[in-house]
Design a protein around this motif. Structure first.
Motif, mmCIF file in Angstrom:
data_model
loop_
_atom_site.group_PDB
_atom_site.id
_atom_site.type_symbol
_atom_site.label_atom_id
_atom_site.label_comp_id
_atom_site.label_asym_id
_atom_site.label_seq_id
_atom_site.Cartn_x
_atom_site.Cartn_y
_atom_site.Cartn_z
ATOM 1 N N GLU A 88 0.838 -1.190 0.000
ATOM 2 C CA GLU A 88 0.000 0.000 0.000
ATOM 3 C C GLU A 88 0.877 1.245 0.000
ATOM 4 O O GLU A 88 1.801 1.366 0.797
ATOM 5 N N THR A 89 0.595 2.154 -0.928
ATOM 6 C CA THR A 89 1.381 3.379 -1.081
ATOM 7 C C THR A 89 0.430 4.558 -1.246
ATOM 8 O O THR A 89 -0.585 4.458 -1.930
ATOM 9 N N VAL A 90 0.772 5.666 -0.621
ATOM 10 C CA VAL A 90 -0.009 6.889 -0.784
ATOM 11 C C VAL A 90 0.613 7.697 -1.914
ATOM 12 O O VAL A 90 1.819 7.940 -1.933
ATOM 13 N N ILE A 91 -0.230 8.098 -2.860
ATOM 14 C CA ILE A 91 0.224 8.839 -4.031
ATOM 15 C C ILE A 91 -0.499 10.173 -4.078
ATOM 16 O O ILE A 91 -1.718 10.228 -3.913
ATOM 17 N N ALA A 92 0.264 11.241 -4.276
ATOM 18 C CA ALA A 92 -0.355 12.557 -4.459
ATOM 19 C C ALA A 92 -0.885 12.627 -5.881
ATOM 20 O O ALA A 92 -0.172 12.340 -6.839
#
Length: 141
Positions: A88-92
């Motif tokens: 899981e990765t947070v992407i702008a």
């Protein structure tokens, strides 16, 4: 190869921008899904120009580079979660893929945040002192 056409319904009459038969003739044999969804226009150049004018104002008033202001608001209001290689990765997100409705929502959030957190009023074109705002900040973009 995916096919795309624009359907328009006016007074009960439906028109399609390409021949359905032609689009089907371009497909390879196989199964396909036909999905009809409401079309939305991409963000406008005017929206984009206003956003950068606002960021020039914030840059002038806070000393924070307008590109950093852009990135901050994208990270704050457009971020999403994605899974890359199972992690899981947070992407702008980016404003370039927003439609007019999404861009309006994004800009409303910026406008509210700038007023509440920075004490900066970011006007809209319909506002009384908008032209003065342009004269003040346009040259600084």
């Amino acid at each position: 190869m995916a096919q795309e056409a624009i359907l328009t319904k006016i007074n009960g009459e439906v028109n399609i921008s390409k021949s359905f038969e032609f689009m089907c003739s371009q497909l390879r044999n196989g199964r396909y899904r036909l999905k009809i969804e409401r079309y939305t226009e991409p963000r406008t150049l005017n929206q984009n120009a206003l956003m950068w004018l606002w960021f020039a104002c914030i840059e002038q008033e806070t000393g924070t580079d307008k590109q950093d202001v852009h990135d901050y608001y994208c990270n704050r209001f457009l971020r999403r979660t994605a899974f890359i290689k199972g992690k899981e990765t947070v992407i702008a997100g980016s404003t370039s893929k927003l439609n007019t409705v999404q861009m309006t929502d994004f800009m409303n959030k910026i406008q509210a945040d700038a007023a509440a957190e920075l004490g900066i009023v970011l006007p809209l074109p319909a506002d009384r002192f908008y032209q003065e705002f342009i004269n003040e900040y346009q040259l600084r973009r």
